[in-house]
Design a protein around this motif. Sequence first.
Motif, short mmCIF file in Angstrom:
data_model
loop_
_atom_site.label_atom_id
_atom_site.label_comp_id
_atom_site.label_asym_id
_atom_site.label_seq_id
_atom_site.Cartn_x
_atom_site.Cartn_y
_atom_site.Cartn_z
N GLY A 230 10.27 8.98 -4.12
CA GLY A 230 8.91 9.25 -3.67
C GLY A 230 8.77 10.63 -3.07
N GLU A 231 9.74 11.01 -2.25
CA GLU A 231 9.70 12.33 -1.63
C GLU A 231 9.80 13.44 -2.67
N LEU A 232 10.68 13.24 -3.65
CA LEU A 232 10.81 14.24 -4.71
C LEU A 232 9.52 14.37 -5.51
N LEU A 233 8.91 13.23 -5.80
CA LEU A 233 7.65 13.27 -6.55
C LEU A 233 6.57 13.99 -5.77
N MET A 234 6.45 13.68 -4.49
CA MET A 234 5.42 14.33 -3.67
C MET A 234 5.66 15.83 -3.56
N SER A 235 6.91 16.22 -3.42
CA SER A 235 7.21 17.65 -3.28
C SER A 235 6.91 18.42 -4.55
N ALA A 236 6.94 17.72 -5.70
CA ALA A 236 6.70 18.38 -6.98
C ALA A 236 5.22 18.47 -7.33
N VAL A 237 4.38 17.74 -6.57
CA VAL A 237 2.95 17.70 -6.89
C VAL A 237 2.22 18.74 -6.05
N GLY A 238 1.81 19.80 -6.68
CA GLY A 238 1.00 20.81 -6.01
C GLY A 238 -0.47 20.61 -6.30
N HIS A 239 -1.27 21.60 -5.97
CA HIS A 239 -2.72 21.50 -6.13
C HIS A 239 -3.11 21.25 -7.59
N ASP A 240 -2.57 22.05 -8.51
CA ASP A 240 -2.97 21.92 -9.91
C ASP A 240 -2.56 20.58 -10.49
N ILE B 69 0.89 8.44 2.65
CA ILE B 69 0.84 7.66 1.42
C ILE B 69 2.18 6.97 1.17
N LEU B 70 3.27 7.70 1.33
CA LEU B 70 4.58 7.09 1.12
C LEU B 70 4.82 5.92 2.08
N ALA B 71 4.51 6.13 3.36
CA ALA B 71 4.71 5.06 4.35
C ALA B 71 3.81 3.87 4.06
N LEU B 72 2.57 4.14 3.69
CA LEU B 72 1.63 3.05 3.40
C LEU B 72 2.11 2.22 2.22
N TYR B 73 2.46 2.87 1.13
CA TYR B 73 2.89 2.12 -0.05
C TYR B 73 4.19 1.38 0.18
N ARG B 74 5.07 1.92 0.99
CA ARG B 74 6.34 1.23 1.25
C ARG B 74 6.14 0.03 2.15
N SER B 75 5.07 0.06 2.95
CA SER B 75 4.76 -1.10 3.80
C SER B 75 4.08 -2.20 3.01
N ALA B 76 3.68 -1.90 1.78
CA ALA B 76 2.80 -2.80 1.04
C ALA B 76 3.41 -3.33 -0.25
N ILE B 77 4.72 -3.29 -0.38
CA ILE B 77 5.35 -3.77 -1.60
C ILE B 77 4.97 -5.22 -1.87
N ARG B 78 4.84 -6.02 -0.81
CA ARG B 78 4.50 -7.45 -0.94
C ARG B 78 3.12 -7.76 -0.35
N VAL B 79 2.20 -6.80 -0.41
CA VAL B 79 0.91 -7.00 0.24
C VAL B 79 0.15 -8.19 -0.33
N SER B 80 0.23 -8.44 -1.61
CA SER B 80 -0.50 -9.57 -2.18
C SER B 80 0.06 -10.90 -1.67
N GLU B 81 1.37 -11.00 -1.60
CA GLU B 81 1.97 -12.22 -1.05
C GLU B 81 1.56 -12.43 0.40
N GLU B 82 1.40 -11.34 1.14
CA GLU B 82 1.09 -11.44 2.56
C GLU B 82 -0.40 -11.64 2.84
N TRP B 83 -1.27 -11.08 2.00
CA TRP B 83 -2.70 -11.05 2.32
C TRP B 83 -3.58 -11.89 1.42
N GLN B 84 -3.11 -12.25 0.22
CA GLN B 84 -4.02 -12.92 -0.71
C GLN B 84 -4.57 -14.23 -0.17
N ASP B 85 -3.74 -15.05 0.46
CA ASP B 85 -4.21 -16.35 0.93
C ASP B 85 -5.34 -16.21 1.96
N GLY B 86 -5.38 -15.07 2.66
CA GLY B 86 -6.44 -14.85 3.64
C GLY B 86 -7.82 -14.72 3.02
#
Length: 241
Positions: A118-128, A159-176
Motif C-alpha cells: 500500500g505504501e509503495l502504491l501511494m508513493s508511486a501515485v502523483g498528481h497526474d 486512506i491506508l489506515a482506514l482501509y486496513r481497519s475495514a477488511i472485515r467491515v461487512s461482517e462487522e456492520w452489515q447486521d446493524g
Amino acid sequence: MPAFLVHGVPDTHRLWDKVRGHLARRNVIALSLPGFSTPLPAGFRPVKESYVDWLVAEIERIGEPVDLVGHDWGCLFALRVASVRPDLVRTLACGNGGLDREYVWHEIAKQWQTPEIGELLMSAVGHDESVEGMIAAGTPREDALVTAAYFDDTMKSCILALYRSAIRVSEEWQDGLAAITMPTLILWAKDDPFIDSRFGQRLAARTRGELVLLDGCGHHWPLQKPAEVAAALESFWAKHA
C-alpha cells in the motif's frame, strides 16, 4: 433541520459543490473528513470507528436530527450512524459503498490493505496518475483535477489506515442495517467499476429503502449526475417532510 453531506475516498467536501448548486434548500452542511484536506485532530486515529465517532459528534453539534447523505465511504459511515444512532438521522440517502458480506474489495483496495504494498502504491501515485485514475472511474476531468490537488501525504496515510481497519467491515456492520427504520433512499451509479449495481439493490432491500439507479454514471454520481441527484434528494425529502 439541515442536510449533512458526507464524502468518501479520496474526496473532500468539494465533492458536493455541484449537487449543492442544484438544491433549492440552503441549510446544507458538507464537511471534509479529518485528514482529507483538513488537519488530523490531536490523537485522532484514521480508522473506521474514529470516523463514525467524528460524524456522530458533528451531527450532535447541530442539535437536531439531520437529513444524512453519503457517497462511497460516506455511505458506509452514514449507514453506521443510522444503525447505531438513529436518533440523529431524520432521513438517510446514500450509495456506492460496499456493505455486503458478498462484496469483495476491489484490487486497489486490496493493495491499500496490504502493508508495504500500500505504501509503495501511494508513493508511486502523483498528481497526474491520480487524475487519470479518477477519469478512468468516470470522474469528469475538471473535477478530477480539483480532487487530485488535495490528494496529499496526509490523505494517503489516512486512506491506508482506514482501509486496513475495514477488511472485515461487512461482517462487522452489515447486521446493524436491520436497525435502520428512518426513510431511506439508495442512490446508485449503474456503471461503477468498483461495485456492481446489484449491491445497491440488495442495500435498498435491507434498509427497506427507495432505489434510484443512475444510468450512464461511473463511481462519482455527485460529480457526474448532480442535477439528477439533487432532484432525487429534494423529491425524497419533500415526501418525508
